[in-house]
Design a protein around this motif. Structure first.
Motif, PDB file in Angstrom:
ATOM      1  N   MET A  27      -5.041   7.527 -12.249  1.00 27.69           N
ATOM      2  CA  MET A  27      -5.729   6.002 -13.296  1.00 27.69           C
ATOM      3  C   MET A  27      -6.853   6.903 -13.563  1.00 27.69           C
ATOM      4  O   MET A  27      -7.459   7.376 -12.470  1.00 27.69           O
ATOM      5  CB  MET A  27      -5.216   4.355 -12.536  1.00 27.69           C
ATOM      6  N   GLN A  31     -12.471   1.328 -14.951  1.00 30.06           N
ATOM      7  CA  GLN A  31     -11.353   0.748 -15.797  1.00 30.06           C
ATOM      8  C   GLN A  31     -11.976  -0.794 -15.994  1.00 30.06           C
ATOM      9  O   GLN A  31     -11.403  -1.677 -16.333  1.00 30.06           O
ATOM     10  CB  GLN A  31     -10.453  -0.480 -13.857  1.00 30.06           C
ATOM     11  N   LEU A 112      -1.989   6.191 -20.124  1.00 32.69           N
ATOM     12  CA  LEU A 112      -2.104   6.231 -18.320  1.00 32.69           C
ATOM     13  C   LEU A 112      -3.259   4.903 -18.349  1.00 32.69           C
ATOM     14  O   LEU A 112      -3.463   3.810 -17.544  1.00 32.69           O
ATOM     15  CB  LEU A 112      -2.216   6.799 -17.590  1.00 32.69           C
ATOM     16  N   THR A 113      -4.765   4.576 -19.085  1.00 34.11           N
ATOM     17  CA  THR A 113      -5.484   3.759 -18.780  1.00 34.11           C
ATOM     18  C   THR A 113      -4.878   2.469 -19.295  1.00 34.11           C
ATOM     19  O   THR A 113      -4.772   2.136 -19.477  1.00 34.11           O
ATOM     20  CB  THR A 113      -6.507   4.212 -20.195  1.00 34.11           C
ATOM     21  N   TYR A 115      -1.163   1.860 -19.531  1.00 32.52           N
ATOM     22  CA  TYR A 115      -0.639   0.739 -18.696  1.00 32.52           C
ATOM     23  C   TYR A 115      -1.275   0.380 -17.234  1.00 32.52           C
ATOM     24  O   TYR A 115      -0.984  -0.494 -17.530  1.00 32.52           O
ATOM     25  CB  TYR A 115       0.262   2.649 -18.748  1.00 32.52           C
ATOM     26  N   GLU A 116      -2.036   1.129 -16.930  1.00 36.76           N
ATOM     27  CA  GLU A 116      -3.230   0.809 -15.616  1.00 36.76           C
ATOM     28  C   GLU A 116      -3.609  -0.707 -16.052  1.00 36.76           C
ATOM     29  O   GLU A 116      -3.583  -1.786 -15.132  1.00 36.76           O
ATOM     30  CB  GLU A 116      -4.368   1.201 -14.841  1.00 36.76           C
ATOM     31  N   ARG A 120      -2.913  -4.922 -14.711  1.00 37.71           N
ATOM     32  CA  ARG A 120      -3.407  -5.634 -14.051  1.00 37.71           C
ATOM     33  C   ARG A 120      -3.362  -6.533 -14.683  1.00 37.71           C
ATOM     34  O   ARG A 120      -3.426  -8.072 -14.454  1.00 37.71           O
ATOM     35  CB  ARG A 120      -5.148  -4.917 -13.806  1.00 37.71           C
ATOM     36  N   TRP A 134       1.690  -0.282  -9.935  1.00 35.82           N
ATOM     37  CA  TRP A 134       0.793   0.094  -9.470  1.00 35.82           C
ATOM     38  C   TRP A 134       0.024   1.391  -8.381  1.00 35.82           C
ATOM     39  O   TRP A 134      -0.492   1.925  -8.532  1.00 35.82           O
ATOM     40  CB  TRP A 134      -0.630  -1.230  -9.619  1.00 35.82           C
ATOM     41  N   LEU A 137       0.531   5.229  -9.030  1.00 41.78           N
ATOM     42  CA  LEU A 137      -0.109   5.505 -10.642  1.00 41.78           C
ATOM     43  C   LEU A 137      -1.121   6.692  -9.778  1.00 41.78           C
ATOM     44  O   LEU A 137      -1.409   7.475 -10.174  1.00 41.78           O
ATOM     45  CB  LEU A 137      -0.940   4.733 -11.086  1.00 41.78           C
ATOM     46  N   ARG A 144      -8.336   4.429  -4.852  1.00 42.45           N
ATOM     47  CA  ARG A 144      -8.080   3.409  -5.221  1.00 42.45           C
ATOM     48  C   ARG A 144      -8.661   1.972  -3.981  1.00 42.45           C
ATOM     49  O   ARG A 144      -8.698   2.772  -3.087  1.00 42.45           O
ATOM     50  CB  ARG A 144      -7.367   3.374  -5.802  1.00 42.45           C
ATOM     51  N   ILE A 148      -3.523  -4.052  -6.113  1.00 36.26           N
ATOM     52  CA  ILE A 148      -4.027  -4.180  -7.479  1.00 36.26           C
ATOM     53  C   ILE A 148      -4.564  -5.741  -7.356  1.00 36.26           C
ATOM     54  O   ILE A 148      -5.622  -5.877  -8.563  1.00 36.26           O
ATOM     55  CB  ILE A 148      -2.514  -4.246  -8.127  1.00 36.26           C
TER      56      ILE A 148
END
Length: 281
Positions: A27, A31, A112-113, A115-116, A120, A134, A137, A144, A148
């Motif tokens: 991930m 973000q 993946l960006t 999807y993550e 959220r 999550w 990932l 992390r 989440i």
């Protein structure tokens, strides 16, 4: 239940292809951005520009709905975004870019960006499923937050909106949808690739020229592009304000369609005659 299955199946597709491409779960470290990376030494692909812009607009709509306590609108927005935009279009287009043993390239980082961030966004209305996915990932918990729900919720960023990508993607979706519907109406074998001609104007012509491979793979048609108005079309054809599509069908297919239409006409004539008989009483 159907929505949960859709989310789970999308995750299964992503994780199976991660393994096939030799990519470890990942991930992004930052973000807050919805800007896609450039791929293959050029500009970001259309599907990435469109998806990141739609993510941004979805975040805006969800924040506005929640600030007005209209939670049903937030849930409906998230459902439509994940089901119809992320799964039905983005994953199908991204599937064409993923290659075996590619490693963590820009295509994977963009996917993946997105999807993550989608997980959220979904978390308030689908908390347990999004938490489970999550957590998968990233294998290292130290990189992390522990949950989440402790992560940053996606925010709207006006600079991340890409109206040009959204307009071009809308044109591409319309071309593919019209071709699919035309194939379905003609009862064409789903595995059979058809030849055809696309008479396109403006943005539709541009989308068809740039995304010809996507059209062929997703709609099962190989199109010759002609920019400009179409002549009088006969046979398997459909028209929209921005393009006209003509598919070349085998003669046997045309005869079969002709017989089906003749049978439908006969049935409708019987319905009309019966209605007139009843009304004339």
């Amino acid at each position: 239940r159907a929505f949960a299955n859709k989310i789970w199946n999308a995750a299964r597709f992503i994780f199976l292809n991660l393994e096939r491409s030799g990519v470890e779960p990942w991930m992004p470290a930052h973000q807050a951005s919805y800007l896609p990376e450039s791929c293959d030494g050029g500009a970001p692909p259309l599907e990435d520009r469109w998806m990141f812009s739609r993510l941004n607009r979805c975040a805006e709509a969800v924040h506005r709905a929640m600030s007005q306590f209209r939670y049903h609108e937030a849930a409906q927005t998230l459902w439509h975004f994940f089901w119809h935009e992320f799964c039905d279009w983005y994953l199908e287009l991204k599937k064409l870019r993923l290659e075996p043993a590619s490693g963590l390239n820009a295509h994977w980082r963009n996917l993946l960006t997105a999807y993550e961030a989608a997980l959220r966004l979904l978390h308030p209305v689908m908390p347990f499923l999004t938490e489970e996915l999550w957590q998968r990932l990233v294998s290292s918990p130290g990189s992390r937050p522990p949950s989440i729900s402790l992560n940053r919720y996606p925010q709207y960023d006006p600079s991340a909106t890409d109206p040009a990508a959204e307009a071009e993607m809308e044109a591409l979706e319309e071309i593919i949808t019209v071709a699919r519907n035309l194939r379905a109406d003609m009862k064409v074998d789903p595995k059979q690739t058809l030849d055809g001609v696309l008479y396109a104007r403006g943005l539709a012509a541009e989308a068809a020229r740039r995304e010809s491979q996507a059209i062929e793979r997703l709609a099962g048609v190989s199109l010759e592009l002609v920019e400009g108005p179409a002549p009088e079309l006969k046979g398997a054809a459909r028209s929209t304000p921005s393009f006209d599509l003509l598919l070349r069908l085998p003669q046997a297919q045309l005869e079969g369609q002709r017989k089906r239409l003749e049978k439908e006409i006969q049935q409708l004539e019987k319905v009309i005659a019966n209605s007139r008989r009843q009304l004339g009483d």
